[in-house]
Design a protein around this motif. Sequence first.
Motif, PDB file in Angstrom:
ATOM      1  N   VAL A   1       0.835  -1.204   0.000  1.00  0.00           N
ATOM      2  CA  VAL A   1       0.000   0.000   0.000  1.00  0.00           C
ATOM      3  C   VAL A   1       0.870   1.254   0.000  1.00  0.00           C
ATOM      4  CG1 VAL A   1      -1.764   1.300   1.264  1.00  0.00           C
ATOM      5  CG2 VAL A   1      -1.906  -1.190   1.132  1.00  0.00           C
TER       6      VAL A   1
ATOM      7  N   PRO B   1     -13.320  -3.477  -1.305  1.00  0.00           N
ATOM      8  CA  PRO B   1     -12.716  -4.473  -2.217  1.00  0.00           C
ATOM      9  C   PRO B   1     -13.150  -4.187  -3.641  1.00  0.00           C
ATOM     10  CG  PRO B   1     -14.593  -5.427  -1.063  1.00  0.00           C
ATOM     11  CD  PRO B   1     -14.364  -4.075  -0.436  1.00  0.00           C
TER      12      PRO B   1
ATOM     13  N   SER C   1     -15.713   0.973  -5.710  1.00  0.00           N
ATOM     14  CA  SER C   1     -14.339   0.482  -5.744  1.00  0.00           C
ATOM     15  C   SER C   1     -13.863   0.053  -7.116  1.00  0.00           C
ATOM     16  CB  SER C   1     -14.212  -0.700  -4.779  1.00  0.00           C
ATOM     17  OG  SER C   1     -15.116  -1.726  -5.168  1.00  0.00           O
TER      18      SER C   1
ATOM     19  N   TYR D   1      -5.292   2.921  -7.631  1.00  0.00           N
ATOM     20  CA  TYR D   1      -6.288   2.703  -6.593  1.00  0.00           C
ATOM     21  C   TYR D   1      -5.525   2.417  -5.306  1.00  0.00           C
ATOM     22  CZ  TYR D   1     -10.322   0.686  -4.133  1.00  0.00           C
ATOM     23  OH  TYR D   1     -11.326   0.431  -3.234  1.00  0.00           O
TER      24      TYR D   1
ATOM     25  N   HIS E   1      -5.648   1.332  -1.645  1.00  0.00           N
ATOM     26  CA  HIS E   1      -6.586   0.616  -0.784  1.00  0.00           C
ATOM     27  C   HIS E   1      -6.356   1.046   0.665  1.00  0.00           C
ATOM     28  CE1 HIS E   1      -8.729  -2.876   0.992  1.00  0.00           C
ATOM     29  NE2 HIS E   1      -9.461  -2.721  -0.100  1.00  0.00           N
TER      30      HIS E   1
END
Length: 403
Positions: A45, A298, A306, A329, A331
């Motif tokens: 991430v 998710p 998402s 993206y 998360h």
Amino acid sequence: MAKTPSNSKKNLRAHYSGARKADPRPITGKESPTELLEHAFSAYVGRQERTAFELMRRSMEVDASIFLTLSGAMTPAGLHQSCIIPLIEKGVISALTTTGANLYHDAHRIIGHAIREVNPNAGDLQYRLARIIRIYDLGFWEEALLDTDRLFSALLRRPEFQRKMTTPEFHYLLGKNIQAIEKQLGVKQPSLLSTCYKHGVPIFVGAVQDGSIFLNAVKLKRLLGPEFKFEIDINDDVYWMAALQHYCRHHFSNKMAIWILGGGVPKNYTLQGEPLLDQILGVPTDGFDIDVQFCVDPVDNGALSSCPAGEGHTWGKVSMEAVEAGSMYVHTDVTAVFPWLTHALLSDSKMKRKPRRLMDVMQEAVTFLDKDVQKRRKSLLKTIDWSPDEEKPNPDEHTAYVR
């Protein structure tokens, strides 16, 4: 001549050798934000976060018109004060799509109500008895809602609101009025509404009926009847979003970026301007050039909140270039990373520009799109009829269509 296994291996290794090298360096405390992002965020991430920052910076370097979408309870959390308002003041944000709730809750502080940190596990039955409203680990008195309702009820009864209008018009008028109230009350930190008014940033709300500002309009309509003439023009509202995107595509740098904080209605309401242009109105467009999203959902449950850029590309919402090299993206929770990325971006003195002031050119943008739609009127008229007697398409035979 077919490639031999050794040649294939050589090509694959050459491609790998050209990849960016993970380059972690000891943190000394003297690094600039950009240096820290470059060398301490190499994987997982953290790498998503670094790439998002690089795309945010690229958005500015190519002088893209930046459409920001904001969902979730972000103004109670103060994200507008820490991040969004500074970005608007630096000319970074060109247009905003959010929820009515974010604009409503922002007004609590303007009229003197505090939002406080609370224990999310203290017991909601007890909070209700004490008339404390909870948003996870934030809370405020129920009176904050009641006083804010009175504020918006009073504003909505003013003469300038007694007509049909789009949400950018509505929020522009609210911002003008709120700015005067802030000045009268000596408010030191302006609201999101008044800041957008000051800098000509249009505010779209795709589901006004899902927020308390509009609930007060419902009350006024029942109480005042025909005397209360305020109404949202949802048809023009959607058209105006497409018109702005079409205008930005053919003016300024011709580049567009979308920064998505959360997901929800604000995300789709902004993105759908592109398929409205291309698929519905027949006006060619490429989709957003840069797509950055921060969301905890998710990506594999079919939800719009998402869906990644590639999925959006199949709908014509973002460009091929965005999918290949201009999308990320992240998360994560918006509040966990966006303040840091805003700090990193604004620490570079080059990351500022003159505001686009798209609200000032809104009618020009609508006229600009009207002309392109009118050119296609004859062909568009062929798309508005349908009969059950028409020959059914063969699902096994598809013709590729590129406009």
